[in-house]
Design an enzyme around this catalytic site. Structure first.
Site, PDB file in Angstrom:
ATOM      1  N   GLY A  88       7.618  -4.438  -0.602  1.00 56.58           N
ATOM      2  CA  GLY A  88       6.737  -4.890  -1.671  1.00 56.58           C
ATOM      3  C   GLY A  88       7.055  -6.280  -2.180  1.00 56.58           C
ATOM      4  O   GLY A  88       8.187  -6.760  -2.098  1.00 56.58           O
TER       5      GLY A  88
ATOM      6  N   HIS B  95       2.921  -2.827  -1.108  1.00 60.06           N
ATOM      7  CA  HIS B  95       2.168  -3.238  -2.288  1.00 60.06           C
ATOM      8  C   HIS B  95       2.531  -4.642  -2.775  1.00 60.06           C
ATOM      9  O   HIS B  95       3.663  -5.085  -2.670  1.00 60.06           O
ATOM     10  CB  HIS B  95       2.410  -2.243  -3.429  1.00 60.06           C
ATOM     11  CG  HIS B  95       3.867  -2.098  -3.785  1.00 60.06           C
ATOM     12  ND1 HIS B  95       4.490  -2.877  -4.716  1.00 60.06           N
ATOM     13  CD2 HIS B  95       4.819  -1.265  -3.298  1.00 60.06           C
ATOM     14  CE1 HIS B  95       5.756  -2.536  -4.820  1.00 60.06           C
ATOM     15  NE2 HIS B  95       5.984  -1.555  -3.955  1.00 60.06           N
ATOM     16  N   ASP B  96       1.519  -5.349  -3.262  1.00 60.99           N
ATOM     17  CA  ASP B  96       1.676  -6.638  -3.943  1.00 60.99           C
ATOM     18  C   ASP B  96       2.179  -7.748  -3.032  1.00 60.99           C
ATOM     19  O   ASP B  96       2.665  -8.775  -3.514  1.00 60.99           O
ATOM     20  CB  ASP B  96       2.600  -6.505  -5.165  1.00 60.99           C
ATOM     21  CG  ASP B  96       2.090  -5.492  -6.173  1.00 60.99           C
ATOM     22  OD1 ASP B  96       1.037  -5.758  -6.786  1.00 60.99           O
ATOM     23  OD2 ASP B  96       2.706  -4.422  -6.325  1.00 60.99           O
TER      24      ASP B  96
END
Length: 259
Positions: free
Chosen positions: A136, A118-119
């Site tokens: 992440g 994520h991100d």
């Protein structure tokens, strides 16, 4: 062409000439650009935004919810640029409240079994080899190459035109234009071959090498090296890219060369 054995949610938005093979599932709130090919047994969850002329190979899972215990179900996306190839069994998680998106640029190649958490923000023309695991909030700039089976720690930044050796444990930031290898990860020279292939002149490459002599080969701490570089070396786009990267590093940069 959409196989009758594929399931495509009516709310998904497909461009022209999108090809979807059997046993693939496309959820709603998905956008897929023109001329993209999606192989069999692919799952694309809500929030995926896929560009034109992409190729997505069997077993890939895109825009799955983050493997982050802080995730509370907030709306977020995965953005994938044009002409990007995603090979077998790649997994890309959508963003969290931090950036609300995970980004893969254009003209990228993600080889089999890569995981992008994520991100993350991955630039364009990036090559990520087989089985690389990216935690992440990682940032990888344009034209970087990450060798197979490497693992990149969360919040690490990888600079443009850099090359990371296969099997590396990347715990610190990797500055632009460099090669990174050994354990612990350290400076292994300037990525001269890659730079020549991308049109950098011999003069530009020599200038980059001189910058890194101050940073990694002269036994100076980073603050002192940056001062010496600004005093003694002419300002260029490449010099300033390196200086800005070093100054903005939050995790600290990889070690200099050592025997």
């Amino acid at each position: 062409m959409i196989s009758p054995l594929a399931h495509v949610d009516p709310k998904a938005q497909l461009g022209e000439n999108v090809h979807i093979d059997p046993f693939t599932m496309i959820h709603g709130d998905v956008i897929i650009g023109d001329n993209t090919w999606i192989g069999p047994n692919v799952t694309i969850f809500p929030g995926a935004r896929i560009g034109k002329n992409c190729k997505i190979f069997p077993g890939s899972v895109l825009s799955g919810i983050p493997q982050d215990l802080k995730f509370q179900g907030e709306e977020s996306t995965v953005m994938i640029g044009d002409n990007t190839t995603i090979r077998e069994c790649v997994t890309i998680s959508r963003g969290t409240v931090d950036k609300q998106t995970t980004v893969i640029g254009s003209n990228c190649l993600l080889m089999a079994y890569v995981h992008v958490a994520h991100d993350c923000v991955i630039g364009s023309n990036v090559i990520i080899a087989n089985s690389v695991q990216i935690a992440g909030h990682v940032s990888i700039d344009d034209w970087a190459i990450v060798g197979g089976s490497s693992a990149i720690h969360q919040f690490v930044k990888v600079g443009m035109h850099s090359m990371i050796s296969g099997g590396s444990l990347v715990r610190k930031d990797v500055p632009p234009f460099t090669k990174a290898a050994r354990e612990p990860l350290s400076y292994a020279g300037v990525n001269s071959l890659g730079l020549r292939r991308r049109g950098f002149t011999s003069e530009s490459i020599a200038h980059i090498q001189e910058v890194y002599r101050y940073l990694f080969l002269n036994s100076l701490n980073n603050s002192k090296a940056l001062e010496e570089i600004e005093v003694n070396l002419p300002a260029t786009k490449e010099r300033d890219e390196i200086l800005n990267f070093i100054r903005s590093s939050e995790r600290g940069v990889m070690k200099g060369y050592f025997n």
